[in-house]
Design a protein around this motif. Sequence first.
Motif, PDB file in Angstrom:
ATOM      1  N   UNK A 177      -9.392   7.804   2.329  1.00 27.74           N
ATOM      2  CA  UNK A 177      -9.293   8.041   0.867  1.00 27.74           C
ATOM      3  C   UNK A 177      -9.664   7.369  -0.321  1.00 27.74           C
ATOM      4  N   UNK A 178      -9.784   7.829  -1.172  1.00 23.90           N
ATOM      5  CA  UNK A 178     -10.403   7.596  -2.372  1.00 23.90           C
ATOM      6  C   UNK A 178      -8.459   6.605  -2.800  1.00 23.90           C
ATOM      7  N   UNK A 179      -8.966   4.905  -3.530  1.00 27.00           N
ATOM      8  CA  UNK A 179      -8.053   4.418  -4.016  1.00 27.00           C
ATOM      9  C   UNK A 179      -8.273   4.132  -5.332  1.00 27.00           C
ATOM     10  N   UNK A 180      -7.231   4.388  -6.296  1.00 31.65           N
ATOM     11  CA  UNK A 180      -6.950   4.583  -7.706  1.00 31.65           C
ATOM     12  C   UNK A 180      -5.739   4.089  -8.096  1.00 31.65           C
ATOM     13  N   UNK A 181      -5.406   3.769  -8.853  1.00 24.41           N
ATOM     14  CA  UNK A 181      -3.571   2.864  -9.140  1.00 24.41           C
ATOM     15  C   UNK A 181      -3.144   3.827  -9.985  1.00 24.41           C
ATOM     16  N   UNK A 234      -9.883  -1.723   4.568  1.00 17.46           N
ATOM     17  CA  UNK A 234     -10.366  -0.966   2.732  1.00 17.46           C
ATOM     18  C   UNK A 234     -11.526  -0.995   2.591  1.00 17.46           C
ATOM     19  N   UNK A 235     -12.708  -0.185   1.974  1.00 12.01           N
ATOM     20  CA  UNK A 235     -13.716  -0.540   1.818  1.00 12.01           C
ATOM     21  C   UNK A 235     -14.279  -0.535   0.429  1.00 12.01           C
ATOM     22  N   UNK A 236     -14.825  -1.116   0.344  1.00 13.98           N
ATOM     23  CA  UNK A 236     -15.868  -1.518  -1.719  1.00 13.98           C
ATOM     24  C   UNK A 236     -14.321  -1.415  -2.662  1.00 13.98           C
ATOM     25  N   UNK A 237     -12.915  -2.343  -1.918  1.00 15.62           N
ATOM     26  CA  UNK A 237     -12.263  -2.632  -2.830  1.00 15.62           C
ATOM     27  C   UNK A 237     -12.707  -2.982  -4.046  1.00 15.62           C
ATOM     28  N   UNK A 238     -12.072  -3.597  -5.146  1.00 13.32           N
ATOM     29  CA  UNK A 238     -12.023  -3.829  -6.142  1.00 13.32           C
ATOM     30  C   UNK A 238     -10.497  -4.080  -7.006  1.00 13.32           C
ATOM     31  N   UNK A 239     -10.175  -5.511  -6.543  1.00  8.97           N
ATOM     32  CA  UNK A 239      -8.672  -5.862  -6.995  1.00  8.97           C
ATOM     33  C   UNK A 239      -9.605  -6.305  -9.037  1.00  8.97           C
ATOM     34  N   UNK A 240      -8.113  -5.815  -9.856  1.00  4.63           N
ATOM     35  CA  UNK A 240      -8.350  -6.162 -10.891  1.00  4.63           C
ATOM     36  C   UNK A 240      -7.180  -6.913 -10.821  1.00  4.63           C
ATOM     37  N   UNK A 249       1.105  -0.925   0.224  1.00  2.00           N
ATOM     38  CA  UNK A 249       0.344   0.151   0.023  1.00  2.00           C
ATOM     39  C   UNK A 249       1.092   1.276  -0.361  1.00  2.00           C
ATOM     40  N   UNK A 250       0.360   2.469  -1.100  1.00  2.10           N
ATOM     41  CA  UNK A 250       1.503   3.978  -0.787  1.00  2.10           C
ATOM     42  C   UNK A 250       0.431   4.713  -0.774  1.00  2.10           C
ATOM     43  N   UNK A 251       0.743   5.624   0.727  1.00  7.99           N
ATOM     44  CA  UNK A 251      -0.322   6.554   0.616  1.00  7.99           C
ATOM     45  C   UNK A 251       0.177   7.394   1.206  1.00  7.99           C
ATOM     46  N   UNK A 252      -0.782   9.021   0.976  1.00  8.24           N
ATOM     47  CA  UNK A 252       0.528  10.218   1.421  1.00  8.24           C
ATOM     48  C   UNK A 252       1.360  10.223   2.761  1.00  8.24           C
ATOM     49  N   UNK A 253       2.236  10.758   3.468  1.00  8.45           N
ATOM     50  CA  UNK A 253       3.040  10.844   4.827  1.00  8.45           C
ATOM     51  C   UNK A 253       2.012  11.107   5.618  1.00  8.45           C
ATOM     52  N   UNK A 254       0.615  12.464   5.024  1.00  9.46           N
ATOM     53  CA  UNK A 254       0.223  13.028   6.384  1.00  9.46           C
ATOM     54  C   UNK A 254      -1.230  12.260   6.054  1.00  9.46           C
ATOM     55  N   UNK A 282     -12.587   1.796  -4.300  1.00  9.96           N
ATOM     56  CA  UNK A 282     -12.146   1.602  -3.341  1.00  9.96           C
ATOM     57  C   UNK A 282     -11.735   3.395  -2.572  1.00  9.96           C
ATOM     58  N   UNK A 283     -11.903   2.854  -0.515  1.00  8.88           N
ATOM     59  CA  UNK A 283     -11.405   3.636  -0.268  1.00  8.88           C
ATOM     60  C   UNK A 283     -10.597   2.940   1.133  1.00  8.88           C
ATOM     61  N   UNK A 284      -9.720   3.865   1.202  1.00 11.77           N
ATOM     62  CA  UNK A 284      -8.494   3.541   2.722  1.00 11.77           C
ATOM     63  C   UNK A 284      -9.417   4.232   3.754  1.00 11.77           C
ATOM     64  N   UNK A 285      -9.590   3.419   4.522  1.00 13.29           N
ATOM     65  CA  UNK A 285      -9.831   4.123   6.180  1.00 13.29           C
ATOM     66  C   UNK A 285      -8.795   4.041   7.153  1.00 13.29           C
ATOM     67  N   UNK A 286      -8.302   4.962   7.439  1.00 13.11           N
ATOM     68  CA  UNK A 286      -7.725   4.859   8.681  1.00 13.11           C
ATOM     69  C   UNK A 286      -7.758   5.500  10.242  1.00 13.11           C
ATOM     70  N   UNK A 287      -7.793   4.320  11.206  1.00 16.23           N
ATOM     71  CA  UNK A 287      -8.398   5.530  12.452  1.00 16.23           C
ATOM     72  C   UNK A 287      -6.607   5.348  13.134  1.00 16.23           C
ATOM     73  N   UNK A 288      -6.736   6.404  13.346  1.00 17.75           N
ATOM     74  CA  UNK A 288      -4.986   6.087  14.803  1.00 17.75           C
ATOM     75  C   UNK A 288      -5.504   6.586  16.262  1.00 17.75           C
TER      76      UNK A 288
END
Length: 325
Positions: free
Chosen positions: A78-82, A151-157, A58-63, A121-127
């Motif tokens: 976060x919204x997942x994209x390619x 991950x919520x409602x994630x679609x893998x190709x 998984x690659x996500x922003x440092x923020x 899909x979406x990435x959800x992070x709770x800290x």
Amino acid sequence: MKKALSLFVLLTLFNSCDDGNLTQEEISFDEVATQSCSNTSSTNTLLYKLKDKEALIMEIPNTSIVTELTAANDTIELDISTTSNRVIYRFYNGTVATDNICESIAPATPVITDQWTAVSGKIQIVTTAAKTTNETTGATKINGYNHNITLKNVTFSKANGTQVYETFPFGDYKTNITALSLNFDQTLEKCTSSNEIYNNNNSEALVLNIDPNLILNETTPINSPRTGLIGTSTNSLTYKLFTGGVLNSDYFCQTTTPNTPTLSQQWDGIAGVSGVSGIIEVSTTTNGPNTYKHTIVLKNVSLQKGILNFNLGKNYILGDVFTSN
């Protein structure tokens, strides 16, 4: 033959898209800890899980890896994209290692044999805070943060179609910090023009704006201290951490707060509950002619910043302040 993917938690609800007669493949990394690349870029963090010949990346922003959540259920989403906020599952023809994920020039082996790419899909992070507790004093310290990722409602190709998960627990990612030191002596200072009492070292301070009725120039009976409660206006307690200069007594008791050093963190005392928490005890004795020593003890006092909090312990000796007639 089913491929075993991995996830840190059991998959809760999943279904497959009707792209023909596709086989729903189970993803499971239950016993695998989340790691991060040490050579993460200035903008993105690369998280990964490895198991045998498989990798979940998984690659996500440092923020997104935050420590400043302000509400109990605050969630980074976060919204997942390619191209951004990417999630990839890979298969290899040999045992995969950190170098295969983190090195800019990856080893030639093992070779990637298949890859699933999350396309939506979406990435959800709770800290939440990770704390340690001193079993003797009851004091707690925050020494890191736990970031629970789902991950919520994630679609893998994938090669033979797509696979959809309504809820896909990625797992926990832990970050460590240096706990606040609270390295004070027990000699307090009091402002002559106010009821502010403080203790400081070069970079941090504890400041108590105390009810003047707690520091009267009258001795208290043994084992019968004056008591008060931490509150929002009377008996307010604040912990402050500074950067960009040395903190000394010149900073305090000023009409205008100095610009340096720079305040980087502020934690405020949580309002006390009588007989339970947030209790101030002041014992007063004489210390020579017309001089009084007031020993201040904080009992079960907690400080907070946003939704984060820590406890000073069952009996935290703030220190001694001296007054005279």
